[in-house]
Design an enzyme around this catalytic site. Structure first.
Site, PDB file in Angstrom:
ATOM      1  N   GLY A  11       0.354  -1.106  -0.196  1.00 29.74           N
ATOM      2  CA  GLY A  11       0.243   0.274   0.113  1.00 29.74           C
ATOM      3  C   GLY A  11       0.256   1.010  -0.075  1.00 29.74           C
ATOM      4  O   GLY A  11       2.042   1.288   0.642  1.00 29.74           O
ATOM      5  N   ASP A  12       0.389   2.563  -0.195  1.00 21.80           N
ATOM      6  CA  ASP A  12       1.093   3.461  -0.007  1.00 21.80           C
ATOM      7  C   ASP A  12       1.982   3.873  -1.491  1.00 21.80           C
ATOM      8  O   ASP A  12       3.039   4.464  -1.417  1.00 21.80           O
ATOM      9  CB  ASP A  12       1.889   3.908   1.492  1.00 21.80           C
ATOM     10  CG  ASP A  12       0.445   3.458   2.434  1.00 21.80           C
ATOM     11  OD1 ASP A  12      -0.490   3.992   2.219  1.00 21.80           O
ATOM     12  OD2 ASP A  12       0.826   3.170   3.442  1.00 21.80           O
ATOM     13  N   LYS A  15      -1.246   5.088  -5.366  1.00 25.38           N
ATOM     14  CA  LYS A  15      -1.726   4.772  -6.510  1.00 25.38           C
ATOM     15  C   LYS A  15      -3.046   6.144  -6.589  1.00 25.38           C
ATOM     16  O   LYS A  15      -3.193   6.173  -7.530  1.00 25.38           O
ATOM     17  CB  LYS A  15      -3.001   3.690  -5.760  1.00 25.38           C
ATOM     18  CG  LYS A  15      -1.887   2.143  -5.667  1.00 25.38           C
ATOM     19  CD  LYS A  15      -3.250   0.644  -5.494  1.00 25.38           C
ATOM     20  CE  LYS A  15      -3.899   1.883  -4.111  1.00 25.38           C
ATOM     21  NZ  LYS A  15      -2.729   1.207  -3.000  1.00 25.38           N
ATOM     22  N   LYS A  17      -2.242   9.379  -7.003  1.00 24.60           N
ATOM     23  CA  LYS A  17      -2.030  10.328  -8.185  1.00 24.60           C
ATOM     24  C   LYS A  17      -2.359   9.338  -9.653  1.00 24.60           C
ATOM     25  O   LYS A  17      -2.097  10.559 -10.616  1.00 24.60           O
ATOM     26  CB  LYS A  17      -0.367  11.019  -7.936  1.00 24.60           C
ATOM     27  CG  LYS A  17      -0.353  11.810  -9.027  1.00 24.60           C
ATOM     28  CD  LYS A  17       1.192  11.879  -9.063  1.00 24.60           C
ATOM     29  CE  LYS A  17       2.221  12.266 -10.442  1.00 24.60           C
ATOM     30  NZ  LYS A  17       3.102  12.455 -10.904  1.00 24.60           N
ATOM     31  N   ALA A  38      -8.435   2.719   3.516  1.00 24.51           N
ATOM     32  CA  ALA A  38      -7.570   3.517   2.974  1.00 24.51           C
ATOM     33  C   ALA A  38      -6.960   4.718   3.235  1.00 24.51           C
ATOM     34  O   ALA A  38      -8.568   5.775   3.470  1.00 24.51           O
ATOM     35  CB  ALA A  38      -8.339   3.025   1.174  1.00 24.51           C
ATOM     36  N   GLY A  39      -5.860   5.420   2.624  1.00 25.75           N
ATOM     37  CA  GLY A  39      -5.907   6.275   2.401  1.00 25.75           C
ATOM     38  C   GLY A  39      -5.237   7.009   1.344  1.00 25.75           C
ATOM     39  O   GLY A  39      -3.860   7.061   0.889  1.00 25.75           O
ATOM     40  N   HIS A  40      -6.114   7.459   0.040  1.00 28.21           N
ATOM     41  CA  HIS A  40      -4.848   8.644  -1.462  1.00 28.21           C
ATOM     42  C   HIS A  40      -5.250   9.794  -0.798  1.00 28.21           C
ATOM     43  O   HIS A  40      -6.352  10.552  -1.259  1.00 28.21           O
ATOM     44  CB  HIS A  40      -6.580   8.009  -2.393  1.00 28.21           C
ATOM     45  CG  HIS A  40      -6.638   6.116  -2.334  1.00 28.21           C
ATOM     46  ND1 HIS A  40      -7.023   6.187  -3.225  1.00 28.21           N
ATOM     47  CD2 HIS A  40      -5.566   5.413  -2.088  1.00 28.21           C
ATOM     48  CE1 HIS A  40      -6.781   4.216  -3.294  1.00 28.21           C
ATOM     49  NE2 HIS A  40      -6.526   4.035  -3.079  1.00 28.21           N
ATOM     50  N   GLN A 223      -5.135  -0.279  -0.962  1.00 30.06           N
ATOM     51  CA  GLN A 223      -3.767  -1.084  -0.042  1.00 30.06           C
ATOM     52  C   GLN A 223      -3.062  -1.333  -1.141  1.00 30.06           C
ATOM     53  O   GLN A 223      -3.216  -0.764  -2.529  1.00 30.06           O
ATOM     54  CB  GLN A 223      -4.039  -1.985   0.845  1.00 30.06           C
ATOM     55  CG  GLN A 223      -5.214  -1.331   2.156  1.00 30.06           C
ATOM     56  CD  GLN A 223      -6.694  -1.425   2.064  1.00 30.06           C
ATOM     57  OE1 GLN A 223      -7.167  -2.239   1.647  1.00 30.06           O
ATOM     58  NE2 GLN A 223      -7.218  -0.151   2.938  1.00 30.06           N
ATOM     59  N   THR A 300      -3.866   7.123   9.133  1.00 34.59           N
ATOM     60  CA  THR A 300      -3.254   6.997  11.120  1.00 34.59           C
ATOM     61  C   THR A 300      -2.318   8.665  11.059  1.00 34.59           C
ATOM     62  O   THR A 300      -1.676   8.475  12.270  1.00 34.59           O
ATOM     63  CB  THR A 300      -3.179   6.045  11.335  1.00 34.59           C
ATOM     64  OG1 THR A 300      -1.838   5.019  11.027  1.00 34.59           O
ATOM     65  CG2 THR A 300      -4.600   5.049  11.048  1.00 34.59           C
ATOM     66  N   LEU A 331      10.118   8.960  -8.042  1.00 39.09           N
ATOM     67  CA  LEU A 331      11.645   8.129  -8.090  1.00 39.09           C
ATOM     68  C   LEU A 331      12.199   9.092  -7.962  1.00 39.09           C
ATOM     69  O   LEU A 331      14.027   9.339  -7.648  1.00 39.09           O
ATOM     70  CB  LEU A 331      11.422   8.805  -9.424  1.00 39.09           C
ATOM     71  CG  LEU A 331      13.082   8.057 -10.079  1.00 39.09           C
ATOM     72  CD1 LEU A 331      13.468   6.838  -9.896  1.00 39.09           C
ATOM     73  CD2 LEU A 331      13.240   8.368 -12.008  1.00 39.09           C
TER      74      LEU A 331
HETATM   75  P1  IMP Z   1      -7.127  -3.087   8.984  1.00 39.32           P
HETATM   76  O1  IMP Z   1      -6.868  -2.952   7.348  1.00 39.32           O
HETATM   77  O2  IMP Z   1      -7.357  -1.504   8.936  1.00 39.32           O
HETATM   78  O3  IMP Z   1      -7.144  -4.037   8.981  1.00 39.32           O
HETATM   79  O4  IMP Z   1      -4.814  -3.087   8.939  1.00 39.32           O
HETATM   80  C1  IMP Z   1      -4.262  -4.218   8.573  1.00 39.32           C
HETATM   81  C2  IMP Z   1      -3.274  -3.467   7.931  1.00 39.32           C
HETATM   82  O5  IMP Z   1      -3.045  -2.968   6.981  1.00 39.32           O
HETATM   83  C3  IMP Z   1      -2.192  -3.096   8.989  1.00 39.32           C
HETATM   84  O6  IMP Z   1      -0.911  -3.583   8.301  1.00 39.32           O
HETATM   85  C4  IMP Z   1      -2.509  -1.824   8.702  1.00 39.32           C
HETATM   86  O7  IMP Z   1      -1.301  -0.707   8.068  1.00 39.32           O
HETATM   87  C5  IMP Z   1      -2.251  -2.207   6.875  1.00 39.32           C
HETATM   88  N1  IMP Z   1      -3.340  -0.500   5.943  1.00 39.32           N
HETATM   89  C6  IMP Z   1      -4.605  -0.962   5.982  1.00 39.32           C
HETATM   90  N2  IMP Z   1      -5.096   0.061   5.107  1.00 39.32           N
HETATM   91  C7  IMP Z   1      -3.782   0.685   4.368  1.00 39.32           C
HETATM   92  C8  IMP Z   1      -3.555   1.607   3.431  1.00 39.32           C
HETATM   93  O8  IMP Z   1      -4.098   2.541   3.114  1.00 39.32           O
HETATM   94  N3  IMP Z   1      -2.580   1.509   3.256  1.00 39.32           N
HETATM   95  C9  IMP Z   1      -0.904   1.491   3.554  1.00 39.32           C
HETATM   96  N4  IMP Z   1      -1.412  -0.029   4.887  1.00 39.32           N
HETATM   97  C10 IMP Z   1      -2.462  -0.540   4.843  1.00 39.32           C
END
Ligand code: IMP
Length: 430
Positions: A11-12, A15, A17, A38-40, A223, A300, A331
């Site tokens: 994740g992160d 995506k 952009k 998720a955080g986009h 993710q 978070t 990059l």
């Molecule tokens: P949950 O999705 O809140 O249950 O978290 C499970 C795992 O997925 C944890 O390690 C989170 O930090 C990770 N995670 C969940 N959503 C994201 C995301 O959007 N980006 C990166 N890691 C994520």
């Protein structure tokens, strides 16, 4: 053209952009799994917008956004996000649709998520604490409450009361925290039900009809594949199928309708939360990547763990998702680093592996086998022409493409929409 965009790491990857950019040529942008974990992040001009649940493509005017059945929805969070966009003069009415069969995140899911993590000690997953896991657990246990249940008040009340009989026992007797009154949740959710009603639809029907009409579709994964509940570093994963497979089950679109899978990958690796990370850098270089890359969680705010690019990890992602191309981001963060490394093998108990092992015990003790590349001193920030990249940056990119066996279509050199090298646009270039 039906394109799936996924994350290739944990994740992160940026995506937000890439999806925002490609949405210009899409008619529909569809979320198929995950929730407001998720955080986009999207930067438009001087403005930074973070979306958690609403498909990123909706920031482009005239696009239709769909939240598919595979997403778990916290209606309060959804309404807040709609209101935030409204303040930015982005009106989603008439162009945002929510699946009537998507499952709801209930207040007890979040409480269980937080309490369950507390009891895990060293085995803590490091969840976002948004109730994602417990909501998917209820779905699989057939106790879930779906969006459509909100419009049958008696059924909704009955389900809620039945669920809370068991859940309240767990909350009070196992976790020793306060129980929930079904009536409070019932009333609260009926208010949400009215507010979200204009968006609720049979989205599988909507999407298939749009495809029949030749619309351009972008399916936006949240993710990354290594957080996929089936293919990730289980149990340190999220609770949904974040890989390309989820796009079918999470939307009601048959697998043969998809044309391409674009995987977004960072030029290095990051991870939030717990779990194995063989190429992790716990030294000053890790700190440098975190600072230069602004590697703090969009949802978070947690600092992200940083490491070198892991070719074994991304090669596995390419295979599992049968990826057609890569979009490489950040990059520019590597500018000025004298020597850059790629993890090309794992050493486990004295043996060198060239594929990622599945057993957690092997992954946890894997030591990275690194291949080194000379860095570059020139700035790549904002470069939009591949030919203008420093020679060593091109060598690095070509090595990644070869090692993971996938062509690179897009290279992002800043967080801004326009500052991107597009070698091939999957929607417009064949
Ligand atoms: P949950 O999705 O809140 O249950 O978290 C499970 C795992 O997925 C944890 O390690 C989170 O930090 C990770 N995670 C969940 N959503 C994201 C995301 O959007 N980006 C990166 N890691 C994520």
């Amino acid at each position: 053209m039906n394109l799936i965009v996924i994350g290739t790491q944990w994740g992160d990857e940026g995506k937000g952009k890439i999806v925002d950019l490609l949405s210009e040529d899409a008619d529909y942008v569809v979320r198929y799994q995950g929730g407001h974990n998720a955080g986009h992040t999207i930067v438009i001009g001087d403005k930074k917008i973070v979306l958690h649940l609403i498909p990123t493509g909706l920031l482009q005017p005239g696009k239709t956004g769909v939240i598919g059945n595979g997403v778990v929805i916290n209606p309060e969070a959804l309404l807040q996000e709609i209101a935030t966009l409204c303040k930015e003069n982005i009106d989603v009415s008439g162009r945002l649709f929510i699946s009537e069969t998507a499952h709801l995140i209930m207040p007890y899911h979040q409480r269980i998520d937080l309490e369950s993590e507390k009891t895990k000690g060293k085995q803590k997953i490091g969840t976002t604490g948004r109730g994602i896991g417990p909501a998917y657990a209820d779905k699989m246990a057939r106790n879930g409450i779906r969006v459509c249940d909100l419009y049958d008040a008696e059924r909704f009340r009955e389900k809620l009361e039945t669920n809370l009989k068991e859940i309240n026992l767990i909350l009070e007797q196992v976790y020793q925290v306060e129980a929930f009154d079904p009536e409070d949740i019932f009333k609260e959710y009926l208010v949400y039900a009215e507010k979200i009603k204009p968006y609720v639809l049979n989205t599988s029907l909507l999407l298939n009809q749009a495809m029949d009409d030749g619309k351009q579709m972008l399916f936006e994964g949240a993710q990354g594949t290594h957080l996929d509940v089936d293919h990730g570093t289980y149990p340190f994963v999220t609770s949904s199928n974040s890989g390309a497979g989820g796009a079918s089950t999470g939307t009601g679109v048959g697998p043969t309708r998809f044309d391409e899978v674009l995987g977004v990958t960072k030029a290095y690796t990051t991870r939030v939360g717990s779990g194995p990370f063989p190429a992790e850098l716990t030294d000053q270089m890790g700190e440098t990547l975190r600072e230069k890359g602004g590697e703090f969680g969009a949802t978070t705010g947690r600092p992200r763990r940083c490491g070198w690019f892991d070719a074994l990890q991304v090669r596995q992602t390419v295979r599992i998702n049968h990826m057609t191309s890569l979009a490489l981001t950040k990059l520019d963060v590597l500018d000025g680093i004298p020597e850059i490394s790629i993890c090309v093998g794992y050493e486990v108990d004295g043996k060198v592996l060239d594929e990622m092992p599945t057993a957690l015990s092997h992954l946890e003790k894997a030591k990275p086998v690194l291949r080194h590349f000379p860095g570059w001193t020139e700035s790549t920030y904002g470069v939009t022409d591949y030919e203008k990249l420093p020679k060593n940056a091109k060598t690095y990119l070509e090595a990644i493409s070869t090692l993971v066996a996938c062509r690179i279509d897009i290279i992002s050199t800043s967080s801004k929409r326009g500052e991107t090298i597009v070698l091939r646009n999957p929607f417009t270039d064949k």
